[in-house]
Design an enzyme around this catalytic site. Sequence first.
Site, short mmCIF file in Angstrom:
data_model
loop_
_atom_site.label_atom_id
_atom_site.label_comp_id
_atom_site.label_asym_id
_atom_site.label_seq_id
_atom_site.Cartn_x
_atom_site.Cartn_y
_atom_site.Cartn_z
N ASP A 106 102.00 56.69 4.84
CA ASP A 106 101.81 57.08 4.21
C ASP A 106 102.97 57.43 3.16
OD1 ASP A 106 100.11 60.47 3.84
OD2 ASP A 106 102.41 59.79 2.08
N SER A 107 102.45 56.99 1.45
CA SER A 107 103.44 56.57 0.91
C SER A 107 104.97 57.83 0.50
CB SER A 107 102.77 56.29 -0.83
OG SER A 107 102.08 57.73 -1.63
N SER A 108 104.63 59.02 0.46
CA SER A 108 105.20 59.76 0.90
C SER A 108 106.78 59.62 2.10
CB SER A 108 104.88 61.25 1.12
OG SER A 108 104.10 61.14 0.52
N THR A 122 98.97 56.86 -3.25
CA THR A 122 99.19 57.12 -4.67
C THR A 122 99.93 57.91 -5.27
OG1 THR A 122 97.93 59.01 -4.38
CG2 THR A 122 96.78 57.36 -5.16
N ASP A 123 100.85 58.95 -3.54
CA ASP A 123 102.28 60.39 -4.36
C ASP A 123 102.90 59.05 -4.66
OD1 ASP A 123 101.04 61.96 -3.02
OD2 ASP A 123 101.21 61.69 -1.34
N THR A 135 95.85 57.12 1.89
CA THR A 135 94.72 57.25 1.60
C THR A 135 93.64 56.10 2.09
OG1 THR A 135 95.57 59.38 0.81
CG2 THR A 135 93.44 58.61 1.30
N1 ASN Z 1 99.31 60.92 0.98
C1 ASN Z 1 99.27 59.87 -0.06
C2 ASN Z 1 100.05 58.50 0.34
O1 ASN Z 1 100.03 58.27 -1.16
C3 ASN Z 1 98.35 59.99 -1.12
C4 ASN Z 1 96.86 59.04 -1.19
O2 ASN Z 1 96.59 57.71 -1.30
N2 ASN Z 1 96.00 59.42 -2.09
O3 ASN Z 1 100.18 57.88 1.31
#
Ligand code: ASN
Length: 601
Positions: free
Chosen positions: A130-132, A162-163, A58
Site C-alpha cells: 500500500d503506498s502509505s 495513489t496515496d 489499490t
Molecule cells: N491506499 C491505497 C494506496 O495508496 C490507495 C489507492 O491506491 N487508491 O496504496
Amino acid sequence: MTSLSNRLNQSDVFQTKTSLCRSAVGKGCRRVSCDSSGSPDLSTDVETRVLVINTGGTIGMILHDGVLSPEPNALVKTLRTLPILHDEPYAQRTKLYEYYKSADKTLVLPRSKLDKRIVYTFLEYSPLLDSSNMTPKDWMTIGKDIEKYYEEYDGFVVLHGTDTMAYTASALSFMCENLGKPVVLTGSQVPIFEMRSDGRDNLLGALLIAGQFVIPEVCLYFHHKLYRGNRVTKVDSGSFKAFASPNLPPLANFEVDISINWDTVWRPSITAKFTVNTQMNQNVGLLRLFPGITTETVKAFLTAPMDGVILETYGSGNAPDNRQDLLDEIRKATERGLIIVNCTQCLKGTVTISYATGQALSKAGVVAGFDMTPEAALSKLSYVLAKQDISKEEKRKMLSRNLRGEMVADLEGAKLSLSDSRFIQVIARSLSIGCKEELEAIRNALTPALACAAAKNGDTEALEAIREMGTDLSLANYDGRTPLHIAACEGQVKVVQYLLSKGATVFVKDRFGDTPLRNAIHLRRKDVVELLRKCGAHLSPDELQDTGTELCRLAASGDLEGLKIWKLAGVDMAMPGYDGKKPTEVARTWKHNEVADFLLA
Ligand code: ASN
C-alpha cells in the site's frame, strides 16, 4: 522486412533471433507482418516494449476480511482474460511467448490506432505495498530497476498506490537524470478486479503513452489525463479524478483522440547519458505555518538533524512580519546552514515578493520555491541536499532553479509567444488568418518540414528561429522523421549538437522503426554516432534484430571502417549472424586477419 510466416519456416533463423531475446524480464522486440488469419505481409505491426513495474496499490488489491490489501501474482492472470488489455490470438499466432520467453509475465495490447503492438512485461515487487507504507528506499528500488532495464524497453509504467504517488513521481523525476524515455506512474481508486474500476482505463492509458510516445519525463496518468509527475498532488480520495496539476496543464488529454501538448513536454538541455541518482537526504521536512504557531514549535522543527525544510506559507509566500520571534528563529537557522524553501499553502499560484510579509522571509535567508507543489519541493530538497560535490550556496541556487519542469521561476517564461513570430505573422497575413488556433495550426503544419529542411542544410540559425516560435524541435515530418534524423543522415555535426542541447530526443523512431543513431551508423557518420552516444542513444532491441548478420557481412568483406562504426555505437561485436557464426569466425574464414583482430580486441 521478414514476414512472420517466412520466419517461422526458417526455424533455425528464428532460433538465432530468439537468442537475442532473453528470459523473464527480457530483451528483444520484433516486427511482425501478418493479417488476422495469419497470412503474411498484409499489414505490419511494429512491436514496442514496455516494462510494467508493479509496486502495489489499490489497482491490484483484493478484499480480505473486509479490508483491501495487495494480492501477489493476481494482476497478470486477470489481465490475460481481458481482451482490451491482452490479445491472446495475436500472441498465439505470432508465437509471442516463444519469442519473449517470459510467457507468464508478458502480455500484448490489441493493435493501436498508430499501428503499434505494445508488448508489456511485468516486474512485480515482493511484498506489494500500500503506498502509505512506501519510503525513499522504495523510490530507489524503482529508480534502479528503470536504470537496469533502460535499454531493453521503449518505456516504463509504474503501478503504484495513489496515496503517495505524487511523492514517488516527484522523487523519480529528480533521481532520473537526462531521462530520454517515458516513465508513467498510474494506479486506481478501485481494484482492477471489480466491475466498476478505473484501473483498466488507467493502465491502458499509461501503456499507450509509454509504448508510443517519446515523452522523456516522469509522468502520472490518471483519469484520461497525463500530467508531469512533479506537478501533481492527490486532491480527492473518493473520485476517479484523484489528481490535479494546479500550476501546469496536462501533457496529454485522452478524449476521442489522444492529444499531446508537445510544447509543454520537458526536455533536458544538456547532452549527457541517462543515469539514476539514488542519493537522497532524509533529514528534510514540511512545516505548515498557521496563525499562532509558537516560536518553540518552529525552533524545535528547525533543529538538528534537520538539513532542509519546506516552509508552507500563506498566499503568495507570506509569513507574519510582525512576529520578530519567528523571523529570528528562521534567520538563525538559515545562518547555521539549514536550507529553508518557501512554498505556498495554496493549491494554485506562486511565491512572489510582492508583499512586505513575503519579503521578510527572503531577508531571513529563505529560498523562493515559486509554484512548486510541497511534494516536489520536498523531494527536490532531499535530492539537492544529498549532492556531495557542491557548496551550500550552489545548493541554494540549484533549489531556486528549474531542474525538471517542477516550477516556473520568476525570470523564466520569457518565451516568445506565437503571435510574436514575424515569420508566422507574414504567412498568417497572406492567408488572412488571425485567430490563435489557426496560427497554431499553420505553425504545426509548417514547422516540422521547415525544421527538417534547416537540419539538412546545417542551418542552426533557422532552427533557432523556428524554436523561438515556440516549436518543439522533436516534431516529426510525414515520415515520422525528426530534424535529428535528418541531421544524423547528412552528417551535420553542428546541427546534431545544437538539437541535442535543445533537448531533441534520441529515441524517436521514424515510420521505418529507425532512430537517428541507426541512420548515422548506416551512413557512417562517425562524429554523429559519437555525439548521440554521449547523450545515451542506443539501438533498440528491434533495431538490433539483424545486426549480427550485418556484422558478419562486413567481416566477410573485410570492411574495417564499417565495423568500427558499429563498435562506436556500442554494439556487441560478438553478435552471431543468421547461421550462428560470429563475425570473428567469418573474418578468419575470409582471411581478413586485421579485421578479426579488431573484432577480438
Ligand atoms: N491506499 C491505497 C494506496 O495508496 C490507495 C489507492 O491506491 N487508491 O496504496
